[in-house]
Design a protein around this motif. Structure first.
Motif, PDB file in Angstrom:
ATOM      1  N   GLN A 184     -23.416 -10.214 -12.723  1.00 17.53           N
ATOM      2  CA  GLN A 184     -22.885  -8.787 -12.783  1.00 17.53           C
ATOM      3  C   GLN A 184     -21.946  -8.554 -11.569  1.00 17.53           C
ATOM      4  OE1 GLN A 184     -26.956  -7.287 -13.274  1.00 17.53           O
ATOM      5  NE2 GLN A 184     -26.157  -6.471 -15.249  1.00 17.53           N
ATOM      6  N   VAL A 185     -22.393  -8.888 -10.390  1.00 19.53           N
ATOM      7  CA  VAL A 185     -21.743  -8.215  -9.128  1.00 19.53           C
ATOM      8  C   VAL A 185     -20.422  -9.395  -9.101  1.00 19.53           C
ATOM      9  CG1 VAL A 185     -21.905  -8.699  -6.567  1.00 19.53           C
ATOM     10  CG2 VAL A 185     -23.692  -8.051  -7.793  1.00 19.53           C
ATOM     11  N   MET A 186     -20.358 -10.285  -9.448  1.00 17.16           N
ATOM     12  CA  MET A 186     -19.082 -11.077  -9.385  1.00 17.16           C
ATOM     13  C   MET A 186     -18.037 -10.611 -10.486  1.00 17.16           C
ATOM     14  SD  MET A 186     -19.223 -13.133  -6.953  1.00 17.16           S
ATOM     15  CE  MET A 186     -17.809 -13.944  -7.102  1.00 17.16           C
ATOM     16  N   GLN A 187     -18.632 -10.227 -11.635  1.00 12.74           N
ATOM     17  CA  GLN A 187     -17.584  -9.506 -12.626  1.00 12.74           C
ATOM     18  C   GLN A 187     -17.148  -8.384 -12.396  1.00 12.74           C
ATOM     19  OE1 GLN A 187     -20.557  -9.514 -16.125  1.00 12.74           O
ATOM     20  NE2 GLN A 187     -19.819 -11.371 -16.869  1.00 12.74           N
ATOM     21  N   ALA A 188     -17.932  -7.455 -11.674  1.00  9.25           N
ATOM     22  CA  ALA A 188     -17.614  -6.363 -10.999  1.00  9.25           C
ATOM     23  C   ALA A 188     -16.546  -6.517 -10.053  1.00  9.25           C
ATOM     24  CB  ALA A 188     -18.539  -5.453 -10.420  1.00  9.25           C
ATOM     25  N   ALA A 189     -16.669  -7.288  -9.004  1.00  5.99           N
ATOM     26  CA  ALA A 189     -15.655  -7.822  -8.099  1.00  5.99           C
ATOM     27  C   ALA A 189     -14.364  -8.267  -8.587  1.00  5.99           C
ATOM     28  CB  ALA A 189     -16.249  -8.869  -6.967  1.00  5.99           C
ATOM     29  N   GLN A 190     -14.365  -9.087  -9.842  1.00  5.36           N
ATOM     30  CA  GLN A 190     -13.116  -9.513 -10.176  1.00  5.36           C
ATOM     31  C   GLN A 190     -12.432  -8.465 -10.898  1.00  5.36           C
ATOM     32  OE1 GLN A 190     -12.156 -12.932 -10.161  1.00  5.36           O
ATOM     33  NE2 GLN A 190     -10.000 -11.907 -10.638  1.00  5.36           N
ATOM     34  N   ALA A 191     -13.240  -7.637 -11.627  1.00  7.81           N
ATOM     35  CA  ALA A 191     -12.516  -6.570 -12.171  1.00  7.81           C
ATOM     36  C   ALA A 191     -11.721  -5.642 -11.267  1.00  7.81           C
ATOM     37  CB  ALA A 191     -13.502  -5.439 -13.114  1.00  7.81           C
ATOM     38  N   LEU A 192     -12.527  -5.208  -9.888  1.00 13.45           N
ATOM     39  CA  LEU A 192     -11.748  -4.511  -8.975  1.00 13.45           C
ATOM     40  C   LEU A 192     -10.701  -5.121  -8.492  1.00 13.45           C
ATOM     41  CD1 LEU A 192     -11.895  -2.172  -7.053  1.00 13.45           C
ATOM     42  CD2 LEU A 192     -13.268  -3.584  -5.422  1.00 13.45           C
ATOM     43  N   ILE A 193     -10.681  -6.575  -8.290  1.00  9.74           N
ATOM     44  CA  ILE A 193      -9.429  -7.416  -7.865  1.00  9.74           C
ATOM     45  C   ILE A 193      -8.403  -7.232  -8.713  1.00  9.74           C
ATOM     46  CG2 ILE A 193      -8.632  -9.735  -7.292  1.00  9.74           C
ATOM     47  CD1 ILE A 193     -11.635 -10.213  -6.414  1.00  9.74           C
ATOM     48  N   ASP A 194      -8.511  -7.447  -9.992  1.00  2.07           N
ATOM     49  CA  ASP A 194      -7.539  -7.465 -11.228  1.00  2.07           C
ATOM     50  C   ASP A 194      -7.119  -6.069 -11.117  1.00  2.07           C
ATOM     51  OD1 ASP A 194      -8.460 -10.172 -11.775  1.00  2.07           O
ATOM     52  OD2 ASP A 194      -9.512  -9.275 -13.610  1.00  2.07           O
ATOM     53  N   ALA A 195      -7.667  -4.929 -11.142  1.00  2.47           N
ATOM     54  CA  ALA A 195      -7.102  -3.432 -10.935  1.00  2.47           C
ATOM     55  C   ALA A 195      -6.169  -3.421  -9.802  1.00  2.47           C
ATOM     56  CB  ALA A 195      -8.254  -2.554 -10.916  1.00  2.47           C
ATOM     57  N   LYS A 196      -6.475  -3.911  -8.687  1.00  2.20           N
ATOM     58  CA  LYS A 196      -5.698  -3.885  -7.435  1.00  2.20           C
ATOM     59  C   LYS A 196      -4.529  -4.591  -7.849  1.00  2.20           C
ATOM     60  CE  LYS A 196      -8.444  -1.410  -4.831  1.00  2.20           C
ATOM     61  NZ  LYS A 196      -7.923   0.006  -4.107  1.00  2.20           N
ATOM     62  N   ARG A 197      -4.726  -5.881  -8.303  1.00  2.00           N
ATOM     63  CA  ARG A 197      -3.456  -6.594  -8.731  1.00  2.00           C
ATOM     64  C   ARG A 197      -2.362  -6.016  -9.315  1.00  2.00           C
ATOM     65  NH1 ARG A 197      -5.830 -12.676  -8.917  1.00  2.00           N
ATOM     66  NH2 ARG A 197      -6.021 -12.937  -6.614  1.00  2.00           N
ATOM     67  N   GLN A 198      -2.907  -5.307 -10.548  1.00  3.25           N
ATOM     68  CA  GLN A 198      -2.105  -4.753 -11.730  1.00  3.25           C
ATOM     69  C   GLN A 198      -1.575  -3.333 -10.970  1.00  3.25           C
ATOM     70  OE1 GLN A 198      -4.600  -3.849 -14.666  1.00  3.25           O
ATOM     71  NE2 GLN A 198      -4.672  -5.978 -15.587  1.00  3.25           N
ATOM     72  N   GLY A 199      -2.005  -2.656  -9.912  1.00  4.65           N
ATOM     73  CA  GLY A 199      -1.368  -1.805  -9.441  1.00  4.65           C
ATOM     74  C   GLY A 199      -0.379  -1.987  -8.521  1.00  4.65           C
ATOM     75  N   GLN A 200      -0.057  -3.222  -7.801  1.00  3.00           N
ATOM     76  CA  GLN A 200       0.830  -3.935  -6.990  1.00  3.00           C
ATOM     77  C   GLN A 200       2.095  -3.670  -7.563  1.00  3.00           C
ATOM     78  OE1 GLN A 200      -0.566  -7.418  -5.635  1.00  3.00           O
ATOM     79  NE2 GLN A 200      -1.751  -6.806  -3.923  1.00  3.00           N
ATOM     80  N   SER A 201       3.307  -3.445  -6.947  1.00  7.82           N
ATOM     81  CA  SER A 201       4.447  -3.357  -7.312  1.00  7.82           C
ATOM     82  C   SER A 201       5.019  -4.760  -7.087  1.00  7.82           C
ATOM     83  CB  SER A 201       5.588  -2.494  -6.470  1.00  7.82           C
ATOM     84  OG  SER A 201       5.631  -2.819  -5.336  1.00  7.82           O
ATOM     85  N   LYS A 202       5.945  -5.464  -7.995  1.00  9.10           N
ATOM     86  CA  LYS A 202       6.457  -6.916  -7.846  1.00  9.10           C
ATOM     87  C   LYS A 202       7.656  -6.449  -7.272  1.00  9.10           C
ATOM     88  CE  LYS A 202       3.874  -8.025 -11.869  1.00  9.10           C
ATOM     89  NZ  LYS A 202       3.762  -8.789 -13.085  1.00  9.10           N
ATOM     90  N   PRO A 203       7.826  -7.999  -6.250  1.00 12.44           N
ATOM     91  CA  PRO A 203       8.942  -7.604  -5.431  1.00 12.44           C
ATOM     92  C   PRO A 203      10.376  -8.044  -6.084  1.00 12.44           C
ATOM     93  CG  PRO A 203       7.609  -9.478  -4.847  1.00 12.44           C
ATOM     94  CD  PRO A 203       7.038  -8.882  -5.858  1.00 12.44           C
TER      95      PRO A 203
END
Length: 50
Positions: free
Chosen positions: A31-50
């Protein structure tokens, strides 16, 4: 100094005992790893692409 060590030891032992007696359900590693991965994925989606 010895009083500080003894006080800390008593405090630490009380904390460990309280944790051992805690009847609440824990969180699994999966459960902890799934929550961490979801946070990482959400942060990546919010990044602008160069």
């Amino acid at each position: 100094m010895a009083a500080d060590v003894n006080s800390y030891d008593a405090w630490f032992r009380a904390q460990v005992q309280a944790a051992l007696e805690d009847a609440r359900a824990g969180t699994s590693q999966v459960q902890v790893m799934q929550a961490a991965q979801a946070l990482i994925d959400a942060k990546r989606q919010g990044q602008s692409k160069p």
